[in-house]
Write an enzyme that holds these catalytic residues in place. Sequence first.
Site, PDB file in Angstrom:
ATOM      1  N   ASP A   3      26.986  24.153  32.298  1.00 35.37           N
ATOM      2  CA  ASP A   3      27.489  22.935  32.396  1.00 35.37           C
ATOM      3  C   ASP A   3      26.658  21.861  33.232  1.00 35.37           C
ATOM      4  O   ASP A   3      27.188  20.904  34.179  1.00 35.37           O
ATOM      5  CB  ASP A   3      28.881  22.938  33.116  1.00 35.37           C
ATOM      6  CG  ASP A   3      29.797  23.779  32.544  1.00 35.37           C
ATOM      7  OD1 ASP A   3      30.058  23.817  31.163  1.00 35.37           O
ATOM      8  OD2 ASP A   3      30.294  24.374  33.104  1.00 35.37           O
ATOM      9  N   SER A  58      25.178  17.287  36.073  1.00 36.07           N
ATOM     10  CA  SER A  58      26.244  18.039  36.241  1.00 36.07           C
ATOM     11  C   SER A  58      27.432  17.457  35.243  1.00 36.07           C
ATOM     12  O   SER A  58      27.802  16.459  35.292  1.00 36.07           O
ATOM     13  CB  SER A  58      26.917  17.820  37.714  1.00 36.07           C
ATOM     14  OG  SER A  58      28.185  18.605  37.687  1.00 36.07           O
ATOM     15  N   ARG A  59      27.681  18.230  34.087  1.00 36.23           N
ATOM     16  CA  ARG A  59      28.455  17.744  33.313  1.00 36.23           C
ATOM     17  C   ARG A  59      30.160  17.690  33.288  1.00 36.23           C
ATOM     18  O   ARG A  59      30.767  16.922  32.770  1.00 36.23           O
ATOM     19  CB  ARG A  59      28.204  18.567  31.719  1.00 36.23           C
ATOM     20  CG  ARG A  59      26.843  18.213  31.187  1.00 36.23           C
ATOM     21  CD  ARG A  59      27.030  18.741  29.788  1.00 36.23           C
ATOM     22  NE  ARG A  59      26.150  19.985  29.580  1.00 36.23           N
ATOM     23  CZ  ARG A  59      24.844  20.358  29.665  1.00 36.23           C
ATOM     24  NH1 ARG A  59      24.241  19.292  29.385  1.00 36.23           N
ATOM     25  NH2 ARG A  59      24.646  21.321  29.603  1.00 36.23           N
ATOM     26  N   VAL A  60      30.601  18.475  34.197  1.00 33.93           N
ATOM     27  CA  VAL A  60      31.930  18.511  34.536  1.00 33.93           C
ATOM     28  C   VAL A  60      32.136  18.223  36.078  1.00 33.93           C
ATOM     29  O   VAL A  60      33.315  17.871  36.414  1.00 33.93           O
ATOM     30  CB  VAL A  60      32.476  19.854  34.148  1.00 33.93           C
ATOM     31  CG1 VAL A  60      32.602  19.777  32.490  1.00 33.93           C
ATOM     32  CG2 VAL A  60      31.934  21.185  34.658  1.00 33.93           C
TER      33      VAL A  60
END
Lengths: 176, 513
Positions: B350, B375-377
């Site tokens: 992620d 940071s995707r989440v």
Amino acid sequence: MSELATLARPYAEAAFKRAKETDSSKEWSENLAFLAAIMQDESLSAIVNNPKVAQDKLTQLLQDICQEQIKGEASNFLKILIENGRLSITSEIAVLFEQYKAEDEGYVDVDVITAYSLTKAEEQKFATSLKKTLNKNVNINASVDINLIGGFLVKAGDSVIDGSIGGQLQQLAKRI
Amino acid sequence: MQLNPSEISDLIKKRIEKFDVNVEAHTEGTVVSITDGIIKVHGLSDVMQGEMLEFPGDSYGMALNLERDSVGVVMLGAYQHITEGDTVKCTGKILEVPVGDALLGRVVDALGNPIDGKGDIDSNETSPVEKIAPGVIARKSVDQPVQLGLKSIDSMIPVGRGQRELIIGDRQTGKTAIAVDAIINQKTTGIKCIYVAIGQKRSSISNLVRKLEEHGAMAHTIIVSATASESAALQFIAPYAGCSMGEYFRDKGEDALIIYDDLTKQAWAYRQMSLLLRRPPGREAYPGDVFYIHSRLLERASRINAEEVEKLTGGKVKGKTGSLTALPIIETQGGDVSAFVPTNVISITDGQIFLESDLFNAGIRPAVNAGLSVSRVGGAAQTKIIKKLGGGIRLDLAQYRELAAFAQFASDLDDATRKQIERGQRVTELMKQNQYSPMSVAEMAVSLFAANEGFLDDLDVKKVRDFEEALQSYLKTEQTDLMTKINEKGDFNDEIKKGMTAAIKSFIKTSSW
């Protein structure tokens, strides 16, 4: 060993199918066992594995040796083996053939190894109880191994039932 | 612990008492060939994929290739004593490792055996090494942060509980340092840490253990070590073993953090095994399922909801979610992120923290490339105050990167540009942080606030770090109330803002840097 089994399988399968068609699996089994036995002979295997020996000479030689025992289709089978250079796997073919035969007839060969020799009644008991657990008719091969100390060891194909005191002592040693 | 002979015999007596005699049924096979740790076995007609096989001399192997007439087995450990024709027994078990709280503070090998000389591990529970990741229904989205304690990461690339965040970079760029700081920072958060060392030197592991002990971080940490001298099979299963140990905490409603250092070496070990097992090689000679070995491992890092925890604990733990956060590490060769394994792991995780040797050598440590790291989440999980203040930092750095090339023409630039460059230089300086000195949320917030509000603009660039250090020690002694308030709530409001402004102003008056 495993590679040899792979090579031997098609031969054994073909032989068995033909034997079933002609209803002669008993003769085939004897013939193959005989072939396997003569191939165990050192002087013969030296000739078979010698590349300088020509194929027709080899055929001649083997036919001379087996002329009494091997006739008809079995001798054709032998010729095919010579042609394909697969004489060295005859014993694997014989083993696989027996397996197919046993499977077809619904029995298994079982080795029962005990510390002391079995009486007839005991053997009978083994046969009935093994028939129940394995769900097949059994063909008992009894033998004696003092190293077991007591109890029994049953081997049917790959599976092993270890009820011997020697085996239990080993388990215990591992646990401690 | 010294035992006298009578105690020993008592112990043995008890074992014998407990030993239940039963008839053992198993399938057997015979060893056909042995080559480079790969053993071919004939027989074993009903062996399972991945099953443990028992060899003579108390050694074990794992069945990997099931073929018609033979089974390909990789040995776990020494295989020199095995000879052709030896009997091999099925155990009927998939490989399992011990799990539980007793493992905390210990160093174990890939099979869970202690190797730190502190005696046996008192754990009754075991768990299979390979497990399927939690399903869709069992999951919960990531909304709580894991503070790594590093300004540059927590402000710009936040990590949430249950997230998989890749740490990627060349050798010697400080990848392990980030992981170690993350472990040290979990001293007070209650997050259990698992550090899986794959293919590393034994000396580095002993150094790491010493460092963690020095900083009091060993008590909440398990170290799983499969060093370079151990067999490829052990190096391959070590991450799965560590993951099972982490899942134990996740499944009982706690939070855990696992670090795989590093997965490149695991892929190498797997490549070695696969080539020796004669599986067809693909790109870079890796086998076809090299993506799957990493995806199934990283998919097990997850956050599970309270209902699932309740179900897994049999109703003992209620209303608590569990999480396993993963920080896999990948080592690139010459900064090449487009190689096979790095691209695979980038696409699985992620987000990634991208470390660069140029930055590292320029003294920017941690050498995080803020432009390429994402940071995707984690954004949803970030502490409010850091999120608020970190946004400005990210922007400042992005603008600075675009203008950095013009920095040397400072005198010819217009005011706005020059200001941006100067701000960028100071923020870059501020993002530097020493190893083994993770920061709390409040400490981080004040530093970021100082940069955002322009308190650093009048300083000489070289003085920024001294200023920050002095500011932090001033706050620690003089402003404890404010700091505890920020640490507790993590909110950003007018009151906090006023408090911070006042604190920094009063610090500047002391001019003690």
